[in-house]
Scaffold this active site. Structure first.
Site, PDB file in Angstrom:
ATOM      1  N   CYS A 109      37.059  54.552   7.139  1.00  0.00           N
ATOM      2  CA  CYS A 109      36.096  55.577   7.537  1.00  0.00           C
ATOM      3  C   CYS A 109      34.628  55.234   7.265  1.00  0.00           C
ATOM      4  O   CYS A 109      33.788  55.437   8.155  1.00  0.00           O
ATOM      5  CB  CYS A 109      36.468  56.925   6.943  1.00  0.00           C
ATOM      6  SG  CYS A 109      37.455  56.900   5.460  1.00  0.00           S
TER       7      CYS A 109
ATOM      8  N   LYS B 196      43.415  68.831   5.750  1.00  0.00           N
ATOM      9  CA  LYS B 196      44.064  67.979   6.748  1.00  0.00           C
ATOM     10  C   LYS B 196      45.352  68.627   7.251  1.00  0.00           C
ATOM     11  O   LYS B 196      45.960  69.457   6.580  1.00  0.00           O
ATOM     12  CB  LYS B 196      44.382  66.607   6.149  1.00  0.00           C
ATOM     13  CG  LYS B 196      45.276  66.646   4.923  1.00  0.00           C
ATOM     14  CD  LYS B 196      45.455  65.246   4.330  1.00  0.00           C
ATOM     15  CE  LYS B 196      46.263  65.293   3.037  1.00  0.00           C
ATOM     16  NZ  LYS B 196      46.475  63.952   2.450  1.00  0.00           N
TER      17      LYS B 196
ATOM     18  N   ASP C  55      43.830  53.473  13.033  1.00  0.00           N
ATOM     19  CA  ASP C  55      42.872  54.434  12.492  1.00  0.00           C
ATOM     20  C   ASP C  55      41.877  54.871  13.562  1.00  0.00           C
ATOM     21  O   ASP C  55      41.459  54.075  14.402  1.00  0.00           O
ATOM     22  CB  ASP C  55      42.116  53.790  11.328  1.00  0.00           C
ATOM     23  CG  ASP C  55      41.751  54.799  10.263  1.00  0.00           C
ATOM     24  OD1 ASP C  55      41.983  55.999  10.496  1.00  0.00           O
ATOM     25  OD2 ASP C  55      41.245  54.396   9.210  1.00  0.00           O
TER      26      ASP C  55
ATOM     27  N   HIS D 276      38.392  57.735  14.265  1.00  0.00           N
ATOM     28  CA  HIS D 276      37.456  58.751  13.776  1.00  0.00           C
ATOM     29  C   HIS D 276      36.702  59.329  14.956  1.00  0.00           C
ATOM     30  O   HIS D 276      36.198  58.584  15.807  1.00  0.00           O
ATOM     31  CB  HIS D 276      36.495  58.152  12.754  1.00  0.00           C
ATOM     32  CG  HIS D 276      37.179  57.718  11.495  1.00  0.00           C
ATOM     33  ND1 HIS D 276      37.685  56.447  11.327  1.00  0.00           N
ATOM     34  CD2 HIS D 276      37.488  58.405  10.360  1.00  0.00           C
ATOM     35  CE1 HIS D 276      38.265  56.359  10.134  1.00  0.00           C
ATOM     36  NE2 HIS D 276      38.162  57.531   9.534  1.00  0.00           N
TER      37      HIS D 276
ATOM     38  N   ARG E  98      45.316  48.085  -0.704  1.00  0.00           N
ATOM     39  CA  ARG E  98      45.331  48.990  -1.852  1.00  0.00           C
ATOM     40  C   ARG E  98      46.198  48.377  -2.930  1.00  0.00           C
ATOM     41  O   ARG E  98      47.287  47.872  -2.652  1.00  0.00           O
ATOM     42  CB  ARG E  98      45.865  50.374  -1.443  1.00  0.00           C
ATOM     43  CG  ARG E  98      44.968  51.076  -0.432  1.00  0.00           C
ATOM     44  CD  ARG E  98      45.484  52.431  -0.009  1.00  0.00           C
ATOM     45  NE  ARG E  98      44.654  52.978   1.059  1.00  0.00           N
ATOM     46  CZ  ARG E  98      44.917  54.094   1.734  1.00  0.00           C
ATOM     47  NH1 ARG E  98      46.008  54.787   1.439  1.00  0.00           N
ATOM     48  NH2 ARG E  98      44.114  54.523   2.690  1.00  0.00           N
TER      49      ARG E  98
ATOM     50  N   GLN F 152      46.209  50.070   9.884  1.00  0.00           N
ATOM     51  CA  GLN F 152      46.319  51.439  10.374  1.00  0.00           C
ATOM     52  C   GLN F 152      45.867  51.537  11.820  1.00  0.00           C
ATOM     53  O   GLN F 152      44.941  50.837  12.232  1.00  0.00           O
ATOM     54  CB  GLN F 152      45.443  52.381   9.544  1.00  0.00           C
ATOM     55  CG  GLN F 152      45.935  52.659   8.138  1.00  0.00           C
ATOM     56  CD  GLN F 152      45.009  53.624   7.427  1.00  0.00           C
ATOM     57  OE1 GLN F 152      43.803  53.436   7.388  1.00  0.00           O
ATOM     58  NE2 GLN F 152      45.572  54.675   6.864  1.00  0.00           N
TER      59      GLN F 152
ATOM     60  N   HIS G 243      38.966  62.540  10.819  1.00  0.00           N
ATOM     61  CA  HIS G 243      39.757  61.349  10.498  1.00  0.00           C
ATOM     62  C   HIS G 243      41.149  61.561  11.083  1.00  0.00           C
ATOM     63  O   HIS G 243      41.774  62.588  10.811  1.00  0.00           O
ATOM     64  CB  HIS G 243      39.910  61.169   8.985  1.00  0.00           C
ATOM     65  CG  HIS G 243      38.630  61.167   8.209  1.00  0.00           C
ATOM     66  ND1 HIS G 243      38.180  60.071   7.516  1.00  0.00           N
ATOM     67  CD2 HIS G 243      37.702  62.139   7.995  1.00  0.00           C
ATOM     68  CE1 HIS G 243      37.051  60.361   6.898  1.00  0.00           C
ATOM     69  NE2 HIS G 243      36.745  61.620   7.178  1.00  0.00           N
TER      70      HIS G 243
END
Length: 649
Positions: free
Chosen positions: A347, A478, A396, A398, A376, A394, A524
């Protein structure tokens, strides 16, 4: 003359879930209320729920009701009743262990999904034989039907009590409680344990359980502390429920993605890179099908694909708050006296891309998508095949938008996510709205707006959902989208988060209709989440037999003798030109051997070619599952497999 008056005492009124009320002349226990309703309920009662809403709490059946209140009798038909059974069975486990191994020290034993565990400190490892003996002893103790009783002690008295028993771990736990607080203890037979409760009224309520395995665990979850032994178990309300669960575990073991990953030659995990996946050609082919499918989803739904750097300066993570909250899970490095971190999420990088150049309200909503590689620092004990890794990618995305656009974007996203999941074979989805946690950033007004938008988007989408209080991210609430697989297991994959804070923190702005600078809202979102984990879920969902559109090898063409080798090669080239993934098996092996081998590899279609097929320009088609589809022209087979792929069959 008027005689003495009999004093009037107010009756205690207990309101039941159906709206009816029962009145009692004095304080009454939960068990007594249940008995007043009927002998059957009195026998089935495990606990009570006192009060309603957020103020409701579970209590023992011995709990004394001294004022008007609302009460629900909890039995094994209630989810809360099953939790009471599991928690009580954890204590029964500790009781049995102490009976068999008196010098064991007990620590903690919480409820987990489908069961419980209890951690023990002991001089030697528990063996499978020990586990069988412990389970047998648990059965003996349960049959005694001993009462479970609760007592309350001042903290220091409780510490002294457990020290007198030689239970140093229990004493340490209690010493961490403030000195002015009392603690509750539960006793059954000769065993007493620290617990908040509630518990079943007697051990005879615990009938359907099984111990599963022993694993290592660190005291208080800290690897710097001594290692303990954790015994896992499961407990259920009925024998049938227990058997169904054990059968599900057997099936899950057959479907284990780690096992199938080896058998189908998809990937491996190597000790030289713990928590990172080595993809083999077949596995990488599956990966590419998932990624390219999602890339098309991006293109068809207005996303612009971007790519951010892996390393970002520590100062950026400090600005966003990630450094303070997730530092222990971040891989860091240093260069020229500057600290960097491998990104654990994408992000902040997307905001920096948004900030490059002036944006107008006409540019919004602006949707960025990235197959972003993240790292991670997960503990070694938490790693699990490709489901739980340290390095992952991911899908991912946004979305930068105005407040007025949040609702529409969330509604459209939910519809898109459902369509994607259906293509992958998932139609049963659980929707959960996770609201503001105690530790959070942003104003209450922004949290109100964000939570309202998410809830209204699910209502507008016609989705049933539950609220999960306090489970939101520190920067925003979320929606969690959870899949149910073929075995009924739940996998939380998709997410949609509304963030009013991070764009402002990193200076994101757009110019509105009045030429004023405003901060966009950031949504997100991820659909499949970690591609590694999602592919693991797919492997287990389909038991390795991936549908034709995802299968690494879609078609195997096998000749019976060398006389058909040229024809096999010709067919293979023709099908490959159609974009199909084909393998020509020209080995000098019996056709039955070839068919069996490729069937074990779960190939969707095997085309067998002999002299007759070569002479007629046909193929004998075998579908996965030992289905003989007969002889057909190559063009007819092409129509069939193309339809399978197009419809994601």
């Amino acid at each position: 003359m008027i005689g003495p008056q009999t004093p009037e005492y107010p009756m205690i009124s207990i309101q039941l879930p159906d709206g009816s009320k029962r009145e009692f002349p004095q304080a009454v226990t939960v068990a007594e209320v249940a008995a007043s309703i009927g002998a059957g309920l009195a026998k089935a009662a495990l606990a009570g729920r006192v009060g309603t809403g957020e103020a409701a709490r579970l209590v023992d059946t011995s709990f004394l009701l001294e004022a008007d209140t609302q009460l629900a009798i909890i039995t094994d038909k209630d989810p809360a009743g099953l939790e009471v059974i599991r928690h009580s069975t954890a204590h029964l486990l500790a009781y049995a262990v102490k009976e068999l191994f008196p010098d064991v020290q007990v620590t903690i034993g919480p409820v987990i999904e489908h069961g419980f565990f209890y951690d023990f400190a002991y001089k030697r490892p528990f063996t499978p034989e020990d586990l069988a003996a412990i389970e047998s002893k648990m059965g003996e103790l349960a049959k005694k039907d001993e009462r479970v009783t609760r007592t309350v002690l001042p903290r220091d008295e409780a510490v002294a009590y457990f020290k007198s028993l030689g239970e140093a771990y229990k004493a340490e736990i209690i010493e961490s409680i403030p000195a002015d607080q009392d603690v509750s203890l539960y006793a059954e037979g000769k065993f007493t344990d620290l617990c908040r409760g509630p518990h079943v009224p007697s051990t005879g309520k615990l009938k359907h359980f099984k111990l599963m395995k022993v694993a290592g665990a660190y005291w208080r979850g800290d690897h710097r502390n001594e290692q303990l032994q954790r015994i896992y178990g499961t407990a259920w309300a009925t024998k049938d429920d227990l058997q169904k669960y054990l059968l599900m575990l057997e099936e899950a073991e057959k479907r284990d993605h780690r096992k199938l990953g080896r058998e189908l030659d998809l990937f491996h995990i190597d000790e030289h890179a713990p928590g990172v996946v080595f993809w083999h050609p077949k596995g990488w082919t599956v990966w590419q099908q998932v990624e390219q499918y999602m890339r098309q989803i991006y293109r068809d739904n207005g996303y612009l694909e971007v790519k951010g750097p892996q390393l970002l300066d520590r100062s950026l993570w400090e600005k966003t708050g990630h450094w303070q909250k997730y530092r222990d899970n971040m891989f860091t490095t240093e260069s020229e006296k500057r600290d960097y971190a491998l990104k654990p999420m994408n992000c902040p990088g997307h905001i920096l891309i948004f900030n490059h150049g002036i944006k107008s309200y006409r540019d919004l909503p602006l949707r960025f998508g990235e197959f972003g590689q993240c790292h991670r620092n997960e503990p070694t004990g938490g790693l699990h095949g490709i489901m739980r890794v340290r390095g992952f990618t991911q899908d991912d995305g946004h979305i930068f938008c105005t407040e007025a656009q949040i609702l529409e974007e969330c509604v459209n996203y939910t519809a898109l996510l459902r369509a994607v999941y259906k293509d992958f074979g998932f139609t049963d989805i659980i929707y959960k709205v996770a609201t503001r946690p105690e530790a959070r950033i942003g104003t209450e007004e922004s949290w109100d707006k964000a939570e309202h938008a998410l809830i209204e988007s699910l209502r507008a989408s016609g989705c049933d959902f539950v609220i999960s209080p306090g489970d939101g991210a520190f920067y925003g609430p979320k929606i969690e989208y959870t899949l149910k697989d073929a075995l009924g297991r739940q996998w939380q994959c998709g997410t949609m988060q509304v963030d009013f804070s991070m764009p402002a923190t990193l200076g994101a702005e757009y110019v509105d209709e009045d030429s004023q600078r405003k901060t966009p809202v950031m949504l997100h979102r991820a659909i499949v989440g970690s591609l590694e984990r999602f592919i693991g879920i797919l492997i287990e969902q389909h038991s390795g037999a991936l549908p034709a559109w995802l299968a690494p090898t879609q078609i195997v063409i096998a000749n019976i003798t060398d006389a058909q080798a040229d024809y096999v090669t010709e067919i293979a080239k023709s099908l490959q030109k159609q974009g199909l993934r084909v393998h020509a098996d020209l080995r000098n092996e019996k056709i039955t051997y070839k068919i069996r081998e490729h069937s074990l590899q779960k190939v969707p279609y095997i085309l067998v070619v002999g002299d007759k097929e070569k002479a007629n320009g046909t193929v004998a088609v075998r579908a996965r599952g030992n289905q003989d589809l007969g002889v057909m022209a190559l063009e007819d087979f092409l129509v069939k497999i193309s339809a399978d792929i197009a419809h994601k069959v």
